[in-house]
Design a protein around this motif. Structure first.
Motif, mmCIF file in Angstrom:
data_model
loop_
_atom_site.group_PDB
_atom_site.id
_atom_site.type_symbol
_atom_site.label_atom_id
_atom_site.label_comp_id
_atom_site.label_asym_id
_atom_site.label_seq_id
_atom_site.Cartn_x
_atom_site.Cartn_y
_atom_site.Cartn_z
ATOM 1 N N GLU A 114 0.826 -1.213 0.000
ATOM 2 C CA GLU A 114 0.000 0.000 0.000
ATOM 3 C C GLU A 114 0.859 1.261 0.000
ATOM 4 N N ALA A 115 2.143 1.130 0.327
ATOM 5 C CA ALA A 115 3.027 2.286 0.465
ATOM 6 C C ALA A 115 3.810 2.596 -0.813
ATOM 7 N N THR A 116 3.311 2.150 -1.965
ATOM 8 C CA THR A 116 3.993 2.453 -3.217
ATOM 9 C C THR A 116 3.297 3.619 -3.906
ATOM 10 N N LEU A 117 4.033 4.301 -4.758
ATOM 11 C CA LEU A 117 3.477 5.444 -5.475
ATOM 12 C C LEU A 117 2.279 5.044 -6.323
ATOM 13 N N GLU A 118 2.349 3.887 -6.961
ATOM 14 C CA GLU A 118 1.237 3.470 -7.818
ATOM 15 C C GLU A 118 -0.031 3.206 -7.004
ATOM 16 N N ALA A 119 0.096 2.579 -5.827
ATOM 17 C CA ALA A 119 -1.075 2.315 -4.990
ATOM 18 C C ALA A 119 -1.634 3.613 -4.411
ATOM 19 N N ALA A 120 -0.748 4.475 -3.935
ATOM 20 C CA ALA A 120 -1.197 5.752 -3.360
ATOM 21 C C ALA A 120 -1.882 6.611 -4.414
ATOM 22 N N THR A 121 -1.359 6.606 -5.630
ATOM 23 C CA THR A 121 -1.964 7.395 -6.712
ATOM 24 C C THR A 121 -3.343 6.852 -7.066
ATOM 25 N N ALA A 122 -3.468 5.540 -7.134
ATOM 26 C CA ALA A 122 -4.772 4.936 -7.438
ATOM 27 C C ALA A 122 -5.791 5.285 -6.355
ATOM 28 N N ARG A 123 -5.395 5.196 -5.089
ATOM 29 C CA ARG A 123 -6.313 5.541 -4.001
ATOM 30 C C ARG A 123 -6.668 7.018 -4.031
ATOM 31 N N SER A 124 -5.708 7.863 -4.355
ATOM 32 C CA SER A 124 -5.969 9.295 -4.466
ATOM 33 C C SER A 124 -6.977 9.576 -5.579
ATOM 34 N N ALA A 125 -6.830 8.896 -6.703
ATOM 35 C CA ALA A 125 -7.762 9.089 -7.826
ATOM 36 C C ALA A 125 -9.174 8.665 -7.432
ATOM 37 N N LEU A 126 -9.279 7.576 -6.710
ATOM 38 C CA LEU A 126 -10.598 7.117 -6.268
ATOM 39 C C LEU A 126 -11.226 8.114 -5.294
ATOM 40 N N ARG A 127 -10.427 8.704 -4.418
ATOM 41 C CA ARG A 127 -10.934 9.727 -3.493
ATOM 42 C C ARG A 127 -11.422 10.959 -4.256
#
Length: 180
Positions: A114-127
């Motif tokens: 969960e602490a990778t840039l790709e995961a954080a970016t995906a979660r940010s986009a969903l938010r």
């Protein structure tokens, strides 16, 4: 070409928008520049995001994109830009939304943690899907940003850079016209 990831580069107000804004002058094919074209710059982005991103408290330290996920991450970036840019322009394109959701799901599934840039970016986009009414496009550079001002009157991604350039240009034009 190398450059520094400064606080201005994180003016989008959300990690997903900062990632989308990594393409400079996106609509000008002659002057367009992809800040992630050099892998080292993409890696440096994750370190800078932990310091400058508006969502740094949510994601903390972010690990760089895994080499195996780089192409998928760039596809996610383009899906973020395509959907949210069209959304700001008043078009709720369901195909672009489906593409964004698929890119997010793919990155969340492939991310090592969960602490990778790709995961954080995906979660940010969903938010961001819940804040589309606050999204805007900068009137100077074309970057996407969240307008969190009380009256939603922000016109530039960053007043210190784009706002200043527009105001200085306007002042110069007025003075030149007054002198003629």
């Amino acid at each position: 070409m190398t450059f520094a990831w400064t606080p201005h580069r994180f003016a989008g107000g959300a990690l997903a928008l900062d990632v989308a804004n990594s393409v400079i002058l996106r609509s000008d094919l002659q002057r367009r520049a992809d800040r992630f074209a050099v892998p080292e710059q993409m890696d440096a982005f994750s370190v800078a995001a932990a310091e400058f991103s508006a969502e740094r408290a949510l994601f903390g330290d972010i690990q760089p994109v895994a080499e195996a996920n780089r192409n998928g991450f760039l596809a996610l970036r383009e899906a973020i830009d395509a959907y949210f840019r069209r959304r700001v322009e008043g078009d709720d394109d369901r195909l672009l939304l489906a593409g964004l959701l698929q890119a997010c799901a793919r990155m969340l599934k492939q991310a090592a943690s969960e602490a990778t840039l790709e995961a954080a970016t995906a979660r940010s986009a969903l938010r961001l899907l819940g804040e589309t009414d606050r999204l805007k496009i900068c009137g100077h550079c074309g970057w996407l940003f969240l307008d969190r001002s009380r009256n939603r009157s922000r016109a530039w991604c960053d007043m210190a850079v784009c706002g200043n350039r527009v105001k200085a240009s306007r002042h110069y034009r007025r003075r030149r016209e007054a002198a003629s």
